[in-house]
Design a protein around this motif. Structure first.
Motif, mmCIF file in Angstrom:
data_model
loop_
_atom_site.group_PDB
_atom_site.id
_atom_site.type_symbol
_atom_site.label_atom_id
_atom_site.label_comp_id
_atom_site.label_asym_id
_atom_site.label_seq_id
_atom_site.Cartn_x
_atom_site.Cartn_y
_atom_site.Cartn_z
ATOM 1 N N ARG A 191 -9.420 0.951 -10.245
ATOM 2 C CA ARG A 191 -8.131 0.286 -10.406
ATOM 3 C C ARG A 191 -6.977 1.272 -10.422
ATOM 4 N N LEU A 251 0.833 -1.201 0.000
ATOM 5 C CA LEU A 251 0.000 0.000 0.000
ATOM 6 C C LEU A 251 0.863 1.243 0.000
ATOM 7 N N HIS A 288 -8.035 -0.462 4.742
ATOM 8 C CA HIS A 288 -7.823 -0.195 3.321
ATOM 9 C C HIS A 288 -7.966 -1.487 2.526
ATOM 10 N N ARG A 335 -8.509 6.126 -0.403
ATOM 11 C CA ARG A 335 -9.689 5.538 0.228
ATOM 12 C C ARG A 335 -9.900 6.098 1.640
ATOM 13 N N GLY A 348 -6.436 3.373 -8.337
ATOM 14 C CA GLY A 348 -5.982 3.551 -6.958
ATOM 15 C C GLY A 348 -6.676 4.709 -6.264
ATOM 16 N N GLU A 352 -10.536 -2.333 -0.612
ATOM 17 C CA GLU A 352 -10.047 -2.776 -1.914
ATOM 18 C C GLU A 352 -10.626 -4.142 -2.276
ATOM 19 N N ARG A 399 -12.833 -5.156 -5.539
ATOM 20 C CA ARG A 399 -12.270 -6.148 -6.451
ATOM 21 C C ARG A 399 -13.215 -7.333 -6.660
#
Length: 348
Positions: free
Chosen positions: A67, A15, A40, A72, A69, A44, A48
């Protein structure tokens, strides 16, 4: 959720690597530490494995943005709000994801309005999908979020999200109306930043605290903390636009200046720089935005002390945020909230 300490360490390093160089992440990474990378990773993982809509084109357009990034922070505020209230963060993961998706939808629309070419280091959605699809993708995503929220969450969660979206839209209109207006005041700037940026941070923390079972005073504490955090976040974002590099930000620098936005560093420079600086800005705004002239404006902003004064204003706003946490018990979640805020002051 990540459970092995070895897995947590590897996840944290990955990360940090993805965001290394982003001035808004580096400080927070060091201060928050590995123990809260779980939040986090949870967000994610949701995107996903569990995010999809009924429209394949919309899903792909949104997934491309996801995707690319992002820090968050908003969904993590939802999860931290649940934790600081004594609730289970993982059970609020869908709600946290909805808060991030509201942010994503606003970014898709922003890039159309601003005619942006890049976002988070990749092509803006409108570049690859066109303006029409991008606008419709943002609209569809808002509708999809609200359909799910109204179906699965009790009052007042849907109303909070509806008010937040109204605030964001109002803030964007206020910003458009103030373009190139050298009479803009810092107070009106704060009003705009409060609506277009801080409102979503505040509601993200608020809904997490409510669903976590927090007492009214706990909900109010995290909401007001996140609001002041959002104001400071916007101030720092303004500053980085004229002090950071394109590789740091994942988008071109000096965008705000080219778009004639009345950012905090510019407003401070207008106060400190006198008529000479004001004339320089007026000429830049009226002469077609020569890149060399933009650099001259930025150098003049720094020379008159505007950057340092902006740092001081950010620090004051961060302290307001931290003061809001005072009534809360000392918990890891409270410490994480505080770390996010303190990280905004580490970029001198």
């Amino acid at each position: 959720m990540l459970r092995s300490s070895g897995v947590r360490r590897r996840a944290f390093r990955a990360l940090a690597g993805r965001h290394r160089g982003d001035p808004r992440w580096d400080g927070a990474a060091a201060m928050i530490g590995e123990e809260h990378v779980d939040l986090h990773a949870m967000v994610e993982g949701f995107f996903r494995h569990r995010f999809s809509t009924d429209n394949a084109l919309i899903t792909e357009a949104v997934n491309r943005m996801l995707r690319a990034g992002g820090k968050r922070i908003r969904p993590r505020f939802t999860l931290l709000g649940a934790q600081v209230s004594g609730g289970d963060a993982e059970s609020q993961l869908p709600l946290a994801a909805y808060m991030e998706l509201i942010h994503v939808a606003t970014l898709i629309h922003d890039d159309v309005v601003d005619e942006a070419q890049t976002r988070r280091g990749v092509n803006a959605t409108a570049v690859d999908f066109g303006n029409r699809v991008s606008v419709l993708a943002g609209d569809y995503l808002f509708a999809w979020i609200f359909r799910n929220v109204t179906k699965h969450y009790p009052h007042p969660i849907p109303m909070i999200l509806a008010q937040t979206l109204a605030d964001i839209t109002d803030g964007e209109v206020l910003q458009l109306r103030s373009l190139a207006d050298l009479e803009t005041t810092v107070e009106s700037y704060r009003q705009t930043a409060g609506k277009k940026t801080a409102a979503l941070f505040a509601s993200s923390a608020e809904v997490g605290a409510i669903m976590g079972g927090g007492a009214p005073e706990t909900v109010e504490a995290v909401k007001t903390f996140a609001y002041h955090y959002g104001i400071a976040f916007q101030m720092l974002d303004d500053l980085l636009d004229v002090t950071a590099t394109e590789s740091d930000l994942g988008k071109p620098v000096a965008n705000d200046l080219r778009e004639r936005k009345m950012t905090l560093p510019l407003l401070v420079a207008l106060q400190l720089g006198g008529q000479q600086f004001r004339g320089k800005v007026e000429r830049y705004f009226s002469d077609g935005h020569d890149p060399r002239a933009a650099q001259h404006v930025i150098e003049a902003m720094n020379a008159c002390g505007a950057f340092e004064a902006t740092h001081e204003t950010i620090a004051q706003e961060v302290q307001r945020a931290l003061d809001c946490l005072a009534p809360l018990a000392e918990t890891p979640a409270k410490a994480s909230f505080a770390a996010f805020a303190k990280a905004l002051t580490l970029h001198r």
